[in-house]
Design a protein around this motif. Structure first.
Motif, mmCIF file in Angstrom:
data_model
loop_
_atom_site.group_PDB
_atom_site.id
_atom_site.type_symbol
_atom_site.label_atom_id
_atom_site.label_comp_id
_atom_site.label_asym_id
_atom_site.label_seq_id
_atom_site.Cartn_x
_atom_site.Cartn_y
_atom_site.Cartn_z
ATOM 1 N N LEU A 151 -10.624 -3.445 1.425
ATOM 2 C CA LEU A 151 -10.140 -2.663 2.567
ATOM 3 C C LEU A 151 -11.101 -2.766 3.749
ATOM 4 N N ASP A 152 -12.401 -2.869 3.438
ATOM 5 C CA ASP A 152 -13.400 -2.977 4.511
ATOM 6 C C ASP A 152 -13.338 -4.318 5.237
ATOM 7 N N TYR A 153 -12.936 -5.394 4.519
ATOM 8 C CA TYR A 153 -13.079 -6.731 5.095
ATOM 9 C C TYR A 153 -11.780 -7.504 5.291
ATOM 10 N N LEU A 154 -10.685 -7.087 4.680
ATOM 11 C CA LEU A 154 -9.410 -7.757 4.951
ATOM 12 C C LEU A 154 -8.947 -7.440 6.370
ATOM 13 N N PRO A 155 -8.225 -8.349 7.010
ATOM 14 C CA PRO A 155 -7.669 -8.040 8.331
ATOM 15 C C PRO A 155 -6.739 -6.822 8.229
ATOM 16 N N GLU A 156 -6.872 -5.901 9.125
ATOM 17 C CA GLU A 156 -6.076 -4.669 9.062
ATOM 18 C C GLU A 156 -4.580 -4.966 9.102
ATOM 19 N N SER A 157 -4.209 -6.042 9.815
ATOM 20 C CA SER A 157 -2.787 -6.383 9.932
ATOM 21 C C SER A 157 -2.191 -6.859 8.606
ATOM 22 N N ALA A 158 -3.057 -7.273 7.647
ATOM 23 C CA ALA A 158 -2.565 -7.782 6.366
ATOM 24 C C ALA A 158 -2.425 -6.694 5.308
ATOM 25 N N VAL A 159 -2.916 -5.501 5.632
ATOM 26 C CA VAL A 159 -2.987 -4.427 4.632
ATOM 27 C C VAL A 159 -1.867 -3.413 4.835
ATOM 28 N N ILE A 160 -1.164 -3.127 3.751
ATOM 29 C CA ILE A 160 -0.148 -2.077 3.761
ATOM 30 C C ILE A 160 -0.662 -0.941 2.879
ATOM 31 N N ARG A 161 -0.973 0.182 3.467
ATOM 32 C CA ARG A 161 -1.523 1.305 2.698
ATOM 33 C C ARG A 161 -0.462 1.873 1.761
ATOM 34 N N VAL A 162 -0.915 2.260 0.571
ATOM 35 C CA VAL A 162 -0.025 2.826 -0.434
ATOM 36 C C VAL A 162 -0.342 4.299 -0.591
ATOM 37 N N LYS A 163 0.700 5.109 -0.702
ATOM 38 C CA LYS A 163 0.507 6.546 -0.877
ATOM 39 C C LYS A 163 -0.353 6.804 -2.104
ATOM 40 N N ALA A 164 -1.321 7.659 -1.959
ATOM 41 C CA ALA A 164 -2.274 7.927 -3.041
ATOM 42 C C ALA A 164 -1.641 8.765 -4.139
ATOM 43 N N GLU A 165 -0.937 8.089 -5.042
ATOM 44 C CA GLU A 165 -0.381 8.754 -6.217
ATOM 45 C C GLU A 165 -1.210 8.371 -7.423
ATOM 46 N N GLU A 166 -1.095 9.136 -8.471
ATOM 47 C CA GLU A 166 -1.846 8.847 -9.681
ATOM 48 C C GLU A 166 -0.919 8.398 -10.792
ATOM 49 N N ARG A 167 -1.324 7.351 -11.470
ATOM 50 C CA ARG A 167 -0.613 6.951 -12.681
ATOM 51 C C ARG A 167 -1.172 7.774 -13.838
ATOM 52 N N PRO A 168 -0.338 8.112 -14.816
ATOM 53 C CA PRO A 168 -0.877 8.830 -15.962
ATOM 54 C C PRO A 168 -1.893 7.966 -16.683
ATOM 55 N N PRO A 169 -2.938 8.588 -17.232
ATOM 56 C CA PRO A 169 -3.956 7.796 -17.905
ATOM 57 C C PRO A 169 -3.407 7.114 -19.139
ATOM 58 N N GLU A 170 -3.955 5.946 -19.437
ATOM 59 C CA GLU A 170 -3.570 5.214 -20.632
ATOM 60 C C GLU A 170 -4.440 5.699 -21.784
ATOM 61 N N ALA A 171 -3.838 6.371 -22.748
ATOM 62 C CA ALA A 171 -4.596 6.850 -23.896
ATOM 63 C C ALA A 171 -4.856 5.669 -24.824
ATOM 64 N N VAL A 172 -6.050 5.137 -24.747
ATOM 65 C CA VAL A 172 -6.364 3.899 -25.450
ATOM 66 C C VAL A 172 -7.051 4.226 -26.770
ATOM 67 N N MET A 173 -6.490 3.766 -27.851
ATOM 68 C CA MET A 173 -7.107 3.938 -29.155
ATOM 69 C C MET A 173 -7.437 2.560 -29.712
ATOM 70 N N LEU A 174 -8.724 2.271 -29.820
ATOM 71 C CA LEU A 174 -9.164 0.996 -30.366
ATOM 72 C C LEU A 174 -10.019 1.258 -31.601
#
Length: 449
Positions: free
Chosen positions: A239-262
């Motif tokens: 975000l700091d270095y890409l050309p601003e014209s190339a960036v499409i901001r995405v609404k800050a939503e959260e994905r549910p966490p992935e409950a990982v069992m290994l």
């Protein structure tokens, strides 16, 4: 009292035995046969204060019958009863998983509520790193941003790429065999008619020491990023270095966490590994790559140590340190860091003494990882075969999704395909398709499909 036990049947199954024992009033021997009768209550007069319809044990027996088991009852009137049953359980991994509660807690603590912060389908970046695992992780992190990501494994290939394509940002690993990142950057800057003159170049390094930023800036880099790469820091850097014209901001939503069992793997912090790799699926891909090149890399390190070629020795041990950190192998990473420092001095005697132990740990860790990577190879019982028509149709759907940059739907189709038996002759294509999906390698997918 609840008791759990098990006994191995063969390489792929075990018998689980579950029993519950009480110290209640017990059951008369002549009444035991009535337990399975629906709506039947034993000693109704004595138990009139206890609610119930008499269906519980009848339902239990039916459920056990569906699983090929039966309920066993032993009771002494006036002393108590024991109810038990056994079921056959398919086993895909024989290593103990340890404390379920503790593993679940770690998994949830390390599950990242991730939502990409931007999309940039028209932007293109180049990532240069001699460790393929690092390239796979970065591709995986960025697949949802829709960025076009090219990857190369050495400075010579980087110089070829930058003369053919214009990039918006270039990430360059510092320590690489042959031409290192600093030399590659200097050569790129000197190219005649350089189409990437002035493009932000970010150094990738596992050695974040005091003064590193100043050193990289002095060498001509725009900034630097530490490894293992953190997905949020990577996105912020872009975000700091890409050309601003190339960036499409995405609404800050959260994905549910992935409950990982290994499963527990000795020598590996799986929670840290999943956090570093971004997902359990990507960790599996990275671990596979870690194991695949073990013998070749170990032999190279041994050879450089024997020849006292400390420059190349240090480069390979540095790469091993980076890879070990990525998969959560802290002890291996620590030993590699010590020998990297010894090779940089160089301290010939200490390198000769310490290298065998390092490589023994490296090989041992790969050996412990391999059963985890192979655990899904046996086909689960009852998996439905997929016809060639169904397979080809699903592949066509995946291709349409990739053309539309819809990786989420493509990934879901591939997961659903994994629940079926792939047609004979299509296994390799499916495995490659799954690997490219999880790595977010759009170009490789389209070439494959």
């Amino acid at each position: 009292t609840l008791a759990l036990g098990w006994q191995k049947i063969d390489d792929y199954s075990a018998e689980l035995r579950i029993s519950v024992k009480d110290t209640g009033i017990g059951i008369k021997e002549e009444d035991i046969g009535r337990l399975s009768t629906a709506f039947e209550r034993i000693e109704e007069e004595r138990n009139r204060s206890i609610e119930g319809t008499g269906l519980g044990l009848s339902i239990v027996r039916q459920l056990l019958g569906m699983m090929g088991s039966r309920l066993e009852v032993r009771s002494t009137y006036g002393s108590g009863s024991e109810f038990s049953f056994s079921v056959t359980q398919r086993i895909v991994w024989w290593e103990p998983v340890g404390s379920f509660a503790e593993n679940y807690r770690k998994a949830m603590m390390n599950s990242v509520r991730y939502r990409e912060s931007f999309h940039a389908p028209d932007a293109r970046i180049l990532v240069v790193d001699d460790t393929k695992m690092n390239l796979t992780v970065i591709q995986g992190f960025l697949k949802r941003t829709l960025l076009q990501v090219d990857v190369v494994e050495n400075g010579a290939d980087m110089l070829n790429y930058v003369q053919q394509k214009k990039y918006d940002v270039i990430f360059i690993d510092h320590y690489m065999p042959g031409m290192d990142g600093i030399e590659a950057l200097h050569r790129m800057r000197q190219l005649p008619g350089n189409v990437n003159a002035g493009v932000p170049c970010i150094a990738l390094t596992a050695n974040a020491v005091a003064g590193a930023r100043e050193m990289y800036l002095a060498e001509g880099f725009t900034d630097y990023l530490t490894k293992p790469v953190d997905s949020s820091k990577l996105e912020q850097m872009l975000l700091d270095y890409l050309p601003e014209s190339a960036v499409i901001r995405v609404k800050a939503e959260e994905r549910p966490p992935e409950a990982v069992m290994l499963p527990e793997i000795e020598g590996i912090d799986t929670a840290a590994a999943v956090a570093n790799c971004g997902s359990a699926a990507l960790f599996r891909e990275i671990a596979d790559e870690f194991c695949a090149g073990t013998e070749e890399r170990a032999s190279q390190i041994e050879g450089y140590a024997r020849q006292r070629d400390y420059k190349n020795y240090t480069v390979l041990v540095h790469a091993l340190k980076s890879s070990a950190r990525l998969i959560g192998a802290a002890e291996l990473a620590g030993r590699a860091a010590e020998l990297e420092a010894l090779g940089s001095r160089p301290d010939a005697a200490a390198v000769a003494e310490g290298t065998p132990a390092l490589l023994a740990l490296y090989r041992s860790l790969s050996g412990r990882l391999r059963p985890y990577l192979e655990r899904e190879l046996p086909q689960p019982q009852g998996r439905i075969p997929m016809t060639r028509e169904q397979f080809d149709g699903a592949v066509a759907d995946v291709k349409q999704c990739i053309l539309a940059f819809d990786f989420d739907t493509a990934e879901e189709i591939v997961r659903m395909m994994g629940q079926y038996t792939v047609p004979v002759g299509k296994e390799t294509k499916f495995q490659r398709m799954r690997k490219y999906i999880f790595a977010g390698d759009r170009d490789a997918l389209l070439n494959l499909l």
